[in-house]
Scaffold this motif. Structure first.
Motif, PDB file in Angstrom:
ATOM      1  N   VAL A  51      36.344  42.257  33.601  1.00  0.00           N
ATOM      2  CA  VAL A  51      37.270  42.808  34.592  1.00  0.00           C
ATOM      3  C   VAL A  51      37.402  41.865  35.783  1.00  0.00           C
ATOM      4  O   VAL A  51      38.515  41.588  36.260  1.00  0.00           O
ATOM      5  N   ASN A  52      36.270  41.339  36.277  1.00  0.00           N
ATOM      6  CA  ASN A  52      36.320  40.453  37.438  1.00  0.00           C
ATOM      7  C   ASN A  52      36.994  39.125  37.128  1.00  0.00           C
ATOM      8  O   ASN A  52      37.794  38.626  37.926  1.00  0.00           O
ATOM      9  N   LEU A  53      36.683  38.543  35.973  1.00  0.00           N
ATOM     10  CA  LEU A  53      37.310  37.271  35.615  1.00  0.00           C
ATOM     11  C   LEU A  53      38.804  37.433  35.349  1.00  0.00           C
ATOM     12  O   LEU A  53      39.608  36.568  35.714  1.00  0.00           O
ATOM     13  N   TYR A  54      39.184  38.531  34.720  1.00  0.00           N
ATOM     14  CA  TYR A  54      40.596  38.755  34.406  1.00  0.00           C
ATOM     15  C   TYR A  54      41.434  38.903  35.684  1.00  0.00           C
ATOM     16  O   TYR A  54      42.580  38.453  35.735  1.00  0.00           O
ATOM     17  N   THR A  55      40.863  39.523  36.692  1.00  0.00           N
ATOM     18  CA  THR A  55      41.604  39.796  37.927  1.00  0.00           C
ATOM     19  C   THR A  55      41.394  38.726  38.995  1.00  0.00           C
ATOM     20  O   THR A  55      41.857  38.884  40.120  1.00  0.00           O
ATOM     21  N   PRO A 130      38.702  39.134  51.149  1.00  0.00           N
ATOM     22  CA  PRO A 130      39.377  37.956  50.598  1.00  0.00           C
ATOM     23  C   PRO A 130      38.469  36.951  49.915  1.00  0.00           C
ATOM     24  O   PRO A 130      38.932  36.123  49.132  1.00  0.00           O
ATOM     25  N   TYR A 131      37.179  36.984  50.201  1.00  0.00           N
ATOM     26  CA  TYR A 131      36.274  35.975  49.651  1.00  0.00           C
ATOM     27  C   TYR A 131      35.428  36.481  48.485  1.00  0.00           C
ATOM     28  O   TYR A 131      34.692  35.713  47.882  1.00  0.00           O
ATOM     29  N   LEU A 132      35.522  37.753  48.190  1.00  0.00           N
ATOM     30  CA  LEU A 132      34.655  38.338  47.166  1.00  0.00           C
ATOM     31  C   LEU A 132      34.941  37.766  45.779  1.00  0.00           C
ATOM     32  O   LEU A 132      34.009  37.463  45.019  1.00  0.00           O
ATOM     33  N   ASP A 133      36.199  37.608  45.420  1.00  0.00           N
ATOM     34  CA  ASP A 133      36.551  37.129  44.082  1.00  0.00           C
ATOM     35  C   ASP A 133      36.005  35.727  43.810  1.00  0.00           C
ATOM     36  O   ASP A 133      35.448  35.466  42.746  1.00  0.00           O
ATOM     37  N   ILE A 134      36.179  34.833  44.778  1.00  0.00           N
ATOM     38  CA  ILE A 134      35.707  33.457  44.576  1.00  0.00           C
ATOM     39  C   ILE A 134      34.182  33.413  44.550  1.00  0.00           C
ATOM     40  O   ILE A 134      33.577  32.629  43.798  1.00  0.00           O
ATOM     41  N   ALA A 135      33.535  34.280  45.336  1.00  0.00           N
ATOM     42  CA  ALA A 135      32.069  34.345  45.334  1.00  0.00           C
ATOM     43  C   ALA A 135      31.561  34.828  43.977  1.00  0.00           C
ATOM     44  O   ALA A 135      30.601  34.278  43.423  1.00  0.00           O
ATOM     45  N   LEU A 183      37.200  35.712  26.295  1.00  0.00           N
ATOM     46  CA  LEU A 183      38.165  36.791  26.093  1.00  0.00           C
ATOM     47  C   LEU A 183      38.990  37.020  27.350  1.00  0.00           C
ATOM     48  O   LEU A 183      40.219  37.212  27.282  1.00  0.00           O
ATOM     49  N   ALA A 184      38.344  36.992  28.506  1.00  0.00           N
ATOM     50  CA  ALA A 184      39.059  37.186  29.774  1.00  0.00           C
ATOM     51  C   ALA A 184      40.084  36.078  29.996  1.00  0.00           C
ATOM     52  O   ALA A 184      41.223  36.340  30.402  1.00  0.00           O
ATOM     53  N   PHE A 185      39.705  34.832  29.702  1.00  0.00           N
ATOM     54  CA  PHE A 185      40.631  33.712  29.893  1.00  0.00           C
ATOM     55  C   PHE A 185      41.789  33.769  28.897  1.00  0.00           C
ATOM     56  O   PHE A 185      42.927  33.426  29.229  1.00  0.00           O
ATOM     57  N   ILE A 186      41.516  34.199  27.679  1.00  0.00           N
ATOM     58  CA  ILE A 186      42.585  34.336  26.684  1.00  0.00           C
ATOM     59  C   ILE A 186      43.571  35.423  27.109  1.00  0.00           C
ATOM     60  O   ILE A 186      44.797  35.234  27.045  1.00  0.00           O
ATOM     61  N   MET A 187      43.047  36.556  27.560  1.00  0.00           N
ATOM     62  CA  MET A 187      43.899  37.666  27.991  1.00  0.00           C
ATOM     63  C   MET A 187      44.746  37.295  29.203  1.00  0.00           C
ATOM     64  O   MET A 187      45.851  37.808  29.380  1.00  0.00           O
ATOM     65  N   SER A 202      39.091  53.158  32.925  1.00  0.00           N
ATOM     66  CA  SER A 202      37.746  53.332  32.359  1.00  0.00           C
ATOM     67  C   SER A 202      36.918  52.070  32.545  1.00  0.00           C
ATOM     68  O   SER A 202      35.738  52.131  32.914  1.00  0.00           O
ATOM     69  N   LEU A 203      37.543  50.915  32.294  1.00  0.00           N
ATOM     70  CA  LEU A 203      36.846  49.650  32.484  1.00  0.00           C
ATOM     71  C   LEU A 203      36.463  49.465  33.946  1.00  0.00           C
ATOM     72  O   LEU A 203      35.361  48.998  34.258  1.00  0.00           O
TER      73      LEU A 203
END
Length: 322
Positions: A51-55, A130-135, A183-187, A202-203
């Motif tokens: 979920v985190n990598l996809y977003t 704003p910095y949470l995703d990159i962290a 899988l996240a990178f493919i999606m 749910s995820l």
């Protein structure tokens, strides 16, 4: 002092409250730690990563983080080899110390602490994080490198080279979190927003519950470990993990030119205690399992103060514009 106390209250205390909750409940009730661990490893962690990598938009600098992770392992390998030769440890103790220093708790402690640090002030801007995703992206790269290395180099160390390489590969490929990344990178390449599908909520719910469950599980694991306060080697190994490790990381940060959020994340992550899975590997291979379990417990207990100090130093050395 006010900033330091703020870090203790908002970043460190919440983690250890949940760990203590797991510890306390485990002392009152008999929990099946193997089942909890399997739920974490096979459901919560891979979904959390996916979920985190996809977003998250992954910058090119994450490749540098991967290189850092490899260099960090290499530097610790060299360091522990020097220490082992100077102290003339036998092969079993040498393997136990090497694994205890090289592999740290990126999952149970590292990810939650990074989430708490970059979800609290001063990293909140207009109600956003704003910095949470990159962290988190930085932490995931370190997590994957550590886990692949743990189940290959770690097993090799613990079994003194007797484990066949095919067994290590099988163990690595059996980790769902390893498959969650590609899988996240493919999606992400598919021209459809997966966040619109009905099961995404749910995820997301699993993702939100990851931190609390994994910390409570860690508390339960620690409750089953006997602590020997008289073993000086336990404290020596803990110092190598919690203090020397961040110093090596600081050196690599300056050499590789990391700045801001990524530099802070790497430094904070490096002060995490010895990985719980290292104790499981030691038990499986009968390589000083009691000693390694004590290092895991001691380093976890002492990491609270060390992490607070490292977070404080990270903010000073690598400031982020808010």
């Amino acid at each position: 002092m006010k900033v330091f106390l703020h870090i203790i209250t908002n970043s460190i205390l919440p983690i250890f409250v949940l760990i203590f909750l797991g510890y306390y409940v485990s002392k009152k009730k008999d929990f099946d730690i193997q089942t909890l661990s399997k739920i974490n490893v096979n459901i919560y962690l891979p979904i959390f990563i996916f979920v985190n990598l996809y977003t998250t938009t992954i910058p090119y600098e994450m490749f540098k983080v991967f290189i850092y992770s490899i260099l960090f392992l290499l530097f610790n390998e060299i360091l522990t080899n020097i220490v082992i030769k100077l102290k003339k440890y036998d092969s079993n103790m040498a393997s136990a110390i090497k694994n205890s220093v090289m592999f740290y708790n990126v999952g149970n402690i590292g990810i939650p602490i990074v989430m708490l640090v970059f979800s609290s002030s001063p990293f909140i801007k207009n109600g956003q994080r704003p910095y949470l995703d990159i962290a988190l992206a930085t932490q995931f790269v370190i997590y994957i490198t550590q886990n692949i290395s743990m189940y290959s180099i770690g097993f090799f160390n613990a079994n003194r080279g007797k484990l066949h390489w095919r067994d290590s590969v099988k163990r690595i490929l059996s980790m769902p979190s390893i498959h969650a990344i590609p899988l996240a990178f493919i999606m992400k390449q598919i021209p459809y927003d997966l966040t619109e599908i009905p099961i995404w909520s749910s995820l997301s719910q699993v993702k939100e519950g990851f931190v609390s469950l994994i910390l409570i599980t860690l508390g339960i694991q620690l409750s089953k470990t006997q602590l020997n306060l008289k073993d000086k080697n336990v404290y020596f190994t803990t110092i190598l993990r919690l203090i020397v490790g961040p110093l090596l990381t600081l050196f690599l940060i300056y050499i590789m030119g990391f700045e801001g959020v990524i530099a802070q994340t790497i430094l904070i992550s490096s002060a995490a205690p010895t990985a719980v899975n290292i104790a499981l590997i030691a038990i499986d291979s009968d390589t000083c399992p009691d000693f390694v379990s004590q290092v895991v417990t001691t380093s976890t207990l002492l990491s609270g103060i060390i992490l607070a100090f490292i977070i404080f130093i990270a903010r000073i050395l690598f400031p982020v514009a808010i």
